[in-house]
Enzyme design. Structure first.
Site, PDB file in Angstrom:
ATOM      1  N   TYR A  33      44.790  35.845 -11.493  1.00 38.68           N
ATOM      2  CA  TYR A  33      44.191  36.182 -12.437  1.00 38.68           C
ATOM      3  C   TYR A  33      44.092  34.828 -13.303  1.00 38.68           C
ATOM      4  CZ  TYR A  33      48.793  36.104 -15.267  1.00 38.68           C
ATOM      5  OH  TYR A  33      49.699  35.651 -15.988  1.00 38.68           O
ATOM      6  N   LYS A 147      48.915  31.412  -9.768  1.00 38.76           N
ATOM      7  CA  LYS A 147      48.857  32.388 -10.904  1.00 38.76           C
ATOM      8  C   LYS A 147      48.553  33.896 -10.148  1.00 38.76           C
ATOM      9  CE  LYS A 147      47.026  32.834 -15.599  1.00 38.76           C
ATOM     10  NZ  LYS A 147      48.248  32.952 -16.404  1.00 38.76           N
ATOM     11  N   GLU A 179      60.298  27.848 -17.331  1.00 37.81           N
ATOM     12  CA  GLU A 179      59.268  28.237 -18.078  1.00 37.81           C
ATOM     13  C   GLU A 179      59.748  29.373 -19.028  1.00 37.81           C
ATOM     14  OE1 GLU A 179      55.596  28.352 -16.226  1.00 37.81           O
ATOM     15  OE2 GLU A 179      56.535  29.374 -14.500  1.00 37.81           O
ATOM     16  N   LEU A 203      53.954  27.286 -13.623  1.00 33.65           N
ATOM     17  CA  LEU A 203      52.377  27.253 -13.434  1.00 33.65           C
ATOM     18  C   LEU A 203      52.049  25.874 -14.249  1.00 33.65           C
ATOM     19  CD1 LEU A 203      50.124  29.096 -12.850  1.00 33.65           C
ATOM     20  CD2 LEU A 203      50.128  29.621 -15.117  1.00 33.65           C
TER      21      LEU A 203
HETATM   22  N1  PMP Z   1      53.616  29.642 -17.320  1.00 27.94           N
HETATM   23  C1  PMP Z   1      53.476  31.182 -17.038  1.00 27.94           C
HETATM   24  C2  PMP Z   1      54.398  31.771 -16.180  1.00 27.94           C
HETATM   25  C3  PMP Z   1      52.454  31.887 -17.675  1.00 27.94           C
HETATM   26  O1  PMP Z   1      52.083  33.243 -17.211  1.00 27.94           O
HETATM   27  C4  PMP Z   1      51.397  31.142 -18.449  1.00 27.94           C
HETATM   28  C5  PMP Z   1      50.208  31.742 -19.069  1.00 27.94           C
HETATM   29  N2  PMP Z   1      49.420  32.498 -18.117  1.00 27.94           N
HETATM   30  C6  PMP Z   1      51.679  29.882 -18.770  1.00 27.94           C
HETATM   31  C7  PMP Z   1      52.812  29.253 -18.097  1.00 27.94           C
HETATM   32  C8  PMP Z   1      50.857  29.103 -19.580  1.00 27.94           C
HETATM   33  O2  PMP Z   1      49.451  28.781 -19.060  1.00 27.94           O
HETATM   34  P1  PMP Z   1      48.176  28.534 -19.953  1.00 27.94           P
HETATM   35  O3  PMP Z   1      48.358  27.615 -21.047  1.00 27.94           O
HETATM   36  O4  PMP Z   1      47.327  28.299 -18.829  1.00 27.94           O
HETATM   37  O5  PMP Z   1      47.848  30.073 -20.587  1.00 27.94           O
END
Ligand code: PMP
Length: 283
Positions: A33, A147, A179, A203
């Site tokens: 996603y 993701k 994270e 991620l």
């Molecule tokens: N880490 C994880 C585990 C996440 O789910 C997300 C958001 N989907 C992020 C980091 C941040 O990613 P982004 O800045 O692309 O929203």
């Protein structure tokens, strides 16, 4: 008000949207996603999300079924049909529908679903007061760089945080913070912004790469390395980044104040820059 959503090439009312019970997204979490933010009716970092989507799919041996141009069209159409000024577009691509079998069938077409969600983001009470986090063991699988929609552990982490009166959980692997449940984690020490280096454990946040770019332009020092919970406690400030939370300060971990216990200047400044630049470059 009922939303108009997108399912496999069609725009339908949300109550009419249907997905098969044999969809591998439902049976195996076999899907990925993206969440793209909408500010002032426009999309932030659309291309970055498209590139990451293609990578996530390719790591799972799937081909991106939609071109960047077509995806942009659908995103814009949904924003317009649902009159979204501030919020997000959620996109999910699963491997598709087949009889239940662990082995991937090779001749199925992917399921593509998109919907919008309104959300107030630029005015955030959470950004004003700062988030409280708890640290928890990172019990996710070994490919957090993809993701996927396999988000049960992050949901459980969020619930552990809520149960202890906090806003989110920072996950810890081999003694170092990976994270947040749905965001990237940062500390600031003596003016240096420290965030974990990219790898299979986290991620690659689209907001993370924007923030690191803006920090460099503003001549702030950045160090990409893992840090411990003890370093968080003794940091001057801390914050998170994500597409919908932008930069949001973190003021407490495991009940202990970080810095003054108030949102720090570096995260406040980065939030301002991020919103300003995003409004300029949104499409
Ligand atoms: N880490 C994880 C585990 C996440 O789910 C997300 C958001 N989907 C992020 C980091 C941040 O990613 P982004 O800045 O692309 O929203």
């Amino acid at each position: 008000m009922t939303r108009i959503v997108y399912v496999n090439g069609e725009y339908v009312r949300e109550e009419e949207a249907k997905i098969s019970i044999f969809d591998r997204g439902f049976l195996f979490a076999d899907g990925v996603y993206e969440v793209t933010s909408v500010l002032g009716g426009k999309l932030i970092d659309f291309e970055g999300h498209f590139v990451r989507l293609t990578r996530s799919l390719s790591e799972l041996q799937m081909v991106n079924p939609i071109t960047s141009e077509d995806l942009l069209k659908v995103h814009r159409e949904l924003v317009q049909k649902n009159s979204v000024v501030e919020g997000l577009v959620y996109l999910q691509v699963t491997r598709g529908v087949a009889d239940r079998d662990f082995a991937f069938p090779d001749d199925i077409s992917p399921t593509v679903v998109m919907f919008t969600q309104e959300k107030s983001m630029s005015e955030s009470p959470l950004a004003q007061r700062g988030m409280k986090v708890i640290s928890i063991d990172d019990q996710r699988w070994g490919r957090c760089d993809i993701k996927t929609v396999q988000l049960l552990y992050p949901c459980m982490g969020k619930m552990m945080a809520v149960a202890s009166g906090a806003d989110d959980a920072w996950m810890v692997h081999d003694g170092k913070v990976t994270e947040g449940t749905s965001n990237n984690a940062y500390i600031v020490k003596n003016g240096t912004i420290i965030t974990r280096e990219l790898g299979n454990e986290i991620l690659s946040g689209i907001t993370r790469s924007a923030i690191l770019r803006y920090a460099n332009v503003a001549q702030m020092k950045v160090e990409e390395r893992a840090f411990t919970v003890e370093e968080v406690i003794s940091a001057d400030e801390a914050f998170i980044t994500s597409a919908t939370l932008f930069t949001t300060p973190v003021v407490e971990i495991d009940g202990k104040k970080i810095g003054t216990g108030k949102p720090g200047n570096v995260s406040k400044r980065l939030r301002e820059i991020y919103i300003e630049e995003s409004l300029k470059t949104a499409i």
